[in-house]
Design a protein around this motif. Structure first.
Motif, PDB file in Angstrom:
ATOM      1  N   GLY A 138      -5.951  -0.817   6.768  1.00 41.75           N
ATOM      2  CA  GLY A 138      -5.189  -1.362   7.886  1.00 41.75           C
ATOM      3  C   GLY A 138      -3.724  -1.637   7.584  1.00 41.75           C
ATOM      4  N   VAL A 139      -3.302  -1.395   6.345  1.00 41.49           N
ATOM      5  CA  VAL A 139      -1.906  -1.647   5.947  1.00 41.49           C
ATOM      6  C   VAL A 139      -1.108  -0.338   6.074  1.00 41.49           C
ATOM      7  N   PRO A 140       0.009  -0.337   6.815  1.00 45.86           N
ATOM      8  CA  PRO A 140       0.794   0.884   6.949  1.00 45.86           C
ATOM      9  C   PRO A 140       1.350   1.340   5.589  1.00 45.86           C
ATOM     10  N   ALA A 141       1.246   2.632   5.343  1.00 49.97           N
ATOM     11  CA  ALA A 141       1.694   3.183   4.058  1.00 49.97           C
ATOM     12  C   ALA A 141       2.321   4.549   4.301  1.00 49.97           C
ATOM     13  N   THR A 142       3.065   4.999   3.276  1.00 53.54           N
ATOM     14  CA  THR A 142       3.669   6.311   3.362  1.00 53.54           C
ATOM     15  C   THR A 142       3.603   6.969   1.990  1.00 53.54           C
TER      16      THR A 142
END
Ligand SMILES: NC(=O)CCC(=O)C(=O)O
Length: 261
Positions: A138-142
């Motif tokens: 659920g944590v935005p990452a790239t």
């Protein structure tokens, strides 16, 4: 939110995908034993930089990589950042990352955007032109690939979407290891994000590779640091650290994009 990350700092058999694929499962199994949420591999580990033979050895449409990692993700119930692999699509070659969730579903695909001329990528590969954005628990990452970290404007662009973790698979040669460490720390500090840099070890006919895979917190401190040997290590990070840093020093809110063009 806590996320446990395993870093698979592997050696690569030059131009021998079968040998490299045969070694993948032990890393995934160890990461699962260490209760990792996600395991991360280095850059182009299926072939190494055996670029002139890509017509014979690159993974056609990434099918082998996807088949193997989807099965491993399901078997060990773990998310997998495949690092990157040499792929062939039509008559073009790419340096490609796949992100696969713990149910074996493909979440995203990324082709390396900035090709590295010093290692001849520009002569053989086609650059990507899309962002990589996904979520880990659920944590935005790239994610970017190796030489991409020399382009802070690209990592900033990717970070503007509230990303909290930047993944960086690499084949970074030994003579430039101080730059590897400094660039990764700078990208973590300026984007107030965790950075997970995963470099290979060993050598190919042209280069030795320095390892020193690292997980860096949003203040630029190492929370995990590997040496020069093949190994897997695991660390748990607390994503709340990014909220704390961003609350204390609101770099994103203080930007002046009106001046940046
Ligand atoms: N594989 C790469 O992109 C290497 C990048 C590198 O070595 C650098 O100095 O940048």
């Amino acid at each position: 939110m806590k996320i446990t990350i395993s870093v698979a700092q592997m050696d690569v058999s030059f131009g021998k995908p079968a040998e490299n694929f045969a070694r993948i499962e032990s890393f995934v199994a160890q990461a699962a034993t260490e209760q990792a949420d996600i395991v991360v591999f280095p850059e182009m580990w299926n072939t190494g930089y055996d670029l002139s033979r890509f017509n014979d050895i690159a993974d056609v449409n990434g099918l082998q990589t996807l088949h193997v990692f989807k099965a491993l993700a399901q078997k060990y119930h773990i998310m997998i950042h495949t690092g990157s692999v040499a792929t062939k699509r039509g008559n073009q070659f790419f340096n490609t990352t796949y992100i696969i969730d713990e149910n074996g579903e493909l979440l995203s695909t990324y082709d390396k955007v900035h090709l590295f001329g010093l290692m001849h990528e520009d002569e053989f590969l086609t650059p990507g032109s899309k962002k990589d954005q996904f979520e880990v628990k659920g944590v935005p990452a790239t994610s970017v690939i190796c030489y991409d970290i020399r382009f802070p404007e690209w990592l900033r662009t990717l970070s503007l979407n509230d990303s909290r973790i930047i993944f960086v698979p690499a084949e970074w040669p030994t003579p430039r290891m101080p730059q590897w460490r400094t660039l990764l720390a700078a990208r973590a500090i300026e984007n107030q994000s965790f950075v997970v840099g995963v470099n290979r070890v060993g050598a190919d006919p042209e280069n030795r590779f320095g390892g020193n895979s690292v997980v860096i917190d949003p203040l630029g401190n190492n929370v995990l640091y590997l040496g020069h040997e093949e190994e897997l290590k695991t660390v748990t990070i607390d994503i709340n650290a990014t909220d704390k840093v961003r609350g204390f020093m609101p770099v994103f809110a203080d930007r002046r994009p009106d001046l940046y063009e």
